[in-house]
Write a protein that holds these residues in place. Structure first.
Motif, PDB file in Angstrom:
ATOM      1  N   UNK A  90     -31.107  24.565  12.619  1.00 47.10           N
ATOM      2  CA  UNK A  90     -31.848  23.575  11.863  1.00 47.10           C
ATOM      3  C   UNK A  90     -31.372  23.548  10.413  1.00 47.10           C
ATOM      4  N   UNK A  91     -31.019  24.710   9.869  1.00 49.39           N
ATOM      5  CA  UNK A  91     -30.544  24.766   8.483  1.00 49.39           C
ATOM      6  C   UNK A  91     -29.267  23.952   8.297  1.00 49.39           C
ATOM      7  N   UNK A  92     -28.375  24.008   9.288  1.00 51.99           N
ATOM      8  CA  UNK A  92     -27.124  23.249   9.197  1.00 51.99           C
ATOM      9  C   UNK A  92     -27.405  21.747   9.168  1.00 51.99           C
ATOM     10  N   UNK A  93     -28.380  21.312   9.919  1.00 52.46           N
ATOM     11  CA  UNK A  93     -28.731  19.893   9.938  1.00 52.46           C
ATOM     12  C   UNK A  93     -29.269  19.451   8.586  1.00 52.46           C
ATOM     13  N   UNK A  94     -30.108  20.265   7.968  1.00 50.44           N
ATOM     14  CA  UNK A  94     -30.638  19.932   6.647  1.00 50.44           C
ATOM     15  C   UNK A  94     -29.499  19.814   5.629  1.00 50.44           C
ATOM     16  N   UNK A  95     -28.537  20.693   5.745  1.00 51.64           N
ATOM     17  CA  UNK A  95     -27.362  20.639   4.874  1.00 51.64           C
ATOM     18  C   UNK A  95     -26.573  19.359   5.136  1.00 51.64           C
ATOM     19  N   UNK A 138     -33.846  13.149  -5.627  1.00 47.78           N
ATOM     20  CA  UNK A 138     -34.955  13.539  -6.486  1.00 47.78           C
ATOM     21  C   UNK A 138     -35.951  14.398  -5.715  1.00 47.78           C
ATOM     22  N   UNK A 139     -35.980  14.199  -4.390  1.00 47.34           N
ATOM     23  CA  UNK A 139     -36.895  14.959  -3.536  1.00 47.34           C
ATOM     24  C   UNK A 139     -36.212  15.194  -2.196  1.00 47.34           C
ATOM     25  N   UNK A 140     -36.253  16.411  -1.737  1.00 41.27           N
ATOM     26  CA  UNK A 140     -35.759  16.776  -0.405  1.00 41.27           C
ATOM     27  C   UNK A 140     -36.667  17.904   0.063  1.00 41.27           C
ATOM     28  N   UNK A 141     -37.736  17.530   0.784  1.00 41.88           N
ATOM     29  CA  UNK A 141     -38.768  18.517   1.113  1.00 41.88           C
ATOM     30  C   UNK A 141     -39.064  18.529   2.607  1.00 41.88           C
ATOM     31  N   UNK A 142     -38.494  19.490   3.333  1.00 41.11           N
ATOM     32  CA  UNK A 142     -38.856  19.630   4.754  1.00 41.11           C
ATOM     33  C   UNK A 142     -40.317  20.073   4.882  1.00 41.11           C
ATOM     34  N   UNK A 143     -40.967  19.626   5.941  1.00 43.74           N
ATOM     35  CA  UNK A 143     -42.356  20.026   6.187  1.00 43.74           C
ATOM     36  C   UNK A 143     -42.425  21.536   6.395  1.00 43.74           C
ATOM     37  N   UNK A 144     -43.566  22.094   6.080  1.00 43.21           N
ATOM     38  CA  UNK A 144     -43.747  23.542   6.224  1.00 43.21           C
ATOM     39  C   UNK A 144     -43.663  23.976   7.683  1.00 43.21           C
ATOM     40  N   UNK A 145     -44.066  23.093   8.595  1.00 39.34           N
ATOM     41  CA  UNK A 145     -44.108  23.456  10.007  1.00 39.34           C
ATOM     42  C   UNK A 145     -43.685  22.272  10.863  1.00 39.34           C
ATOM     43  N   UNK A 146     -43.065  22.572  11.985  1.00 37.32           N
ATOM     44  CA  UNK A 146     -42.690  21.542  12.943  1.00 37.32           C
ATOM     45  C   UNK A 146     -43.940  21.023  13.652  1.00 37.32           C
ATOM     46  N   UNK A 147     -43.889  19.755  14.073  1.00 38.60           N
ATOM     47  CA  UNK A 147     -44.967  19.187  14.888  1.00 38.60           C
ATOM     48  C   UNK A 147     -44.500  19.217  16.331  1.00 38.60           C
ATOM     49  N   UNK A 148     -45.266  19.905  17.172  1.00 37.43           N
ATOM     50  CA  UNK A 148     -44.902  20.054  18.579  1.00 37.43           C
ATOM     51  C   UNK A 148     -45.418  18.870  19.386  1.00 37.43           C
ATOM     52  N   UNK A 149     -44.606  18.387  20.306  1.00 38.51           N
ATOM     53  CA  UNK A 149     -44.997  17.340  21.246  1.00 38.51           C
ATOM     54  C   UNK A 149     -44.834  17.916  22.650  1.00 38.51           C
ATOM     55  N   UNK A 150     -44.827  17.059  23.671  1.00 42.48           N
ATOM     56  CA  UNK A 150     -44.769  17.532  25.054  1.00 42.48           C
ATOM     57  C   UNK A 150     -43.556  18.410  25.332  1.00 42.48           C
ATOM     58  N   UNK A 151     -42.376  17.945  24.983  1.00 43.73           N
ATOM     59  CA  UNK A 151     -41.166  18.686  25.322  1.00 43.73           C
ATOM     60  C   UNK A 151     -40.200  18.807  24.148  1.00 43.73           C
ATOM     61  N   UNK A 152     -40.630  18.399  22.969  1.00 44.81           N
ATOM     62  CA  UNK A 152     -39.767  18.479  21.797  1.00 44.81           C
ATOM     63  C   UNK A 152     -40.580  18.848  20.560  1.00 44.81           C
ATOM     64  N   UNK A 153     -39.850  19.239  19.518  1.00 47.31           N
ATOM     65  CA  UNK A 153     -40.463  19.532  18.223  1.00 47.31           C
ATOM     66  C   UNK A 153     -39.866  18.558  17.209  1.00 47.31           C
ATOM     67  N   UNK A 154     -40.682  18.154  16.279  1.00 42.98           N
ATOM     68  CA  UNK A 154     -40.277  17.176  15.266  1.00 42.98           C
ATOM     69  C   UNK A 154     -40.443  17.804  13.894  1.00 42.98           C
ATOM     70  N   UNK A 155     -39.404  17.685  13.064  1.00 38.78           N
ATOM     71  CA  UNK A 155     -39.475  18.207  11.699  1.00 38.78           C
ATOM     72  C   UNK A 155     -39.303  17.048  10.723  1.00 38.78           C
ATOM     73  N   UNK A 203     -38.902  15.352   7.034  1.00 40.71           N
ATOM     74  CA  UNK A 203     -38.336  15.743   5.744  1.00 40.71           C
ATOM     75  C   UNK A 203     -38.569  14.585   4.781  1.00 40.71           C
ATOM     76  N   UNK A 204     -39.355  14.805   3.746  1.00 41.12           N
ATOM     77  CA  UNK A 204     -39.590  13.767   2.737  1.00 41.12           C
ATOM     78  C   UNK A 204     -38.375  13.726   1.815  1.00 41.12           C
ATOM     79  N   UNK A 224     -34.001  10.229  12.434  1.00 43.08           N
ATOM     80  CA  UNK A 224     -34.444   8.866  12.173  1.00 43.08           C
ATOM     81  C   UNK A 224     -35.017   8.791  10.764  1.00 43.08           C
ATOM     82  N   UNK A 225     -34.853   7.623  10.141  1.00 42.14           N
ATOM     83  CA  UNK A 225     -35.455   7.381   8.834  1.00 42.14           C
ATOM     84  C   UNK A 225     -36.703   6.541   9.059  1.00 42.14           C
ATOM     85  N   UNK A 226     -37.843   7.034   8.611  1.00 41.88           N
ATOM     86  CA  UNK A 226     -39.136   6.383   8.818  1.00 41.88           C
ATOM     87  C   UNK A 226     -39.811   6.124   7.480  1.00 41.88           C
ATOM     88  N   UNK A 227     -40.759   5.190   7.491  1.00 44.77           N
ATOM     89  CA  UNK A 227     -41.553   4.887   6.294  1.00 44.77           C
ATOM     90  C   UNK A 227     -40.650   4.623   5.081  1.00 44.77           C
TER      91      UNK A 227
END
Length: 167
Positions: free
Chosen positions: A1-6, A20-37, A39-40, A65-68
């Motif tokens: 995951x660290x390599x992806x952030x880089x 100006x801002x690069x802030x990964x969430x403190x914790x992943x959000x778990x779904x049925x079969x995947x985890x989502x992280x 990053x603001x 994906x880029x959201x919001x």
């Protein structure tokens, strides 16, 4: 995951954008079969570089994906605010932990549902008894013939259901 952030960071810097801002969430959000992280991110630069950054992010080996997305213009300086979301499959241990938690929640919810059902059925039987004004075994309800037995059998069925539910 660290390599992806880089990689996400390098995609922006490689296009001449300022983070100006690069802030990964403190914790992943778990779904049925995947985890989502999520990053603001907040980046400044020109329009074409932001478009190229979005293209570079889309071509990364992991799904990002880029959201919001919101672009603002402050005296000719564009600022892009977005939430970049990256995903990963859960491993077998995480899946097993999720299944156990779901089963435990279902078991607890089932007991609670039985208690609510018993209360609802009890209230329904009570209301049905209050609505019936005819003597037991009568064949007239609300002035209509033949309704007394059907209503009485529904009350018996409700009583039977109440006895079947163990509270």
């Amino acid at each position: 995951m660290d390599a992806l952030l880089t990689d996400i960071n390098q995609a922006g810097l490689g296009r001449g954008l300022q983070f100006e801002l690069f802030k990964p969430a403190a914790q992943e959000r778990m779904a049925d079969f995947y985890a989502e992280l999520p990053i603001a991110v907040r980046i400044t630069g020109n329009y074409h570089d932001m478009g190229a950054f979005a293209s570079d992010v889309a071509q990364l080996p992991r799904i990002v994906t880029l959201n919001d997305v919101a672009i603002t213009n402050d005296k000719g300086v564009l600022t892009l605010d977005a939430v970049a979301k990256t995903f990963r499959y859960l491993d077998e241990e995480e899946l097993a932990k999720q299944r156990k938690a779901a089963k435990d929640a279902k078991d607890e919810g089932g007991e609670e549902m039985k208690r609510w059902l018993a209360l609802a059925l009890g209230a329904g039987v009570l209301l049905a008894g209050l609505r019936r004004r005819e003597p037991p075994g009568s064949s007239r309800v609300d002035g209509r013939p033949g309704q007394g037995r059907a209503r009485a059998s529904r009350s018996a069925a409700a009583d039977q259901a109440l006895r079947a539910v163990r509270v």
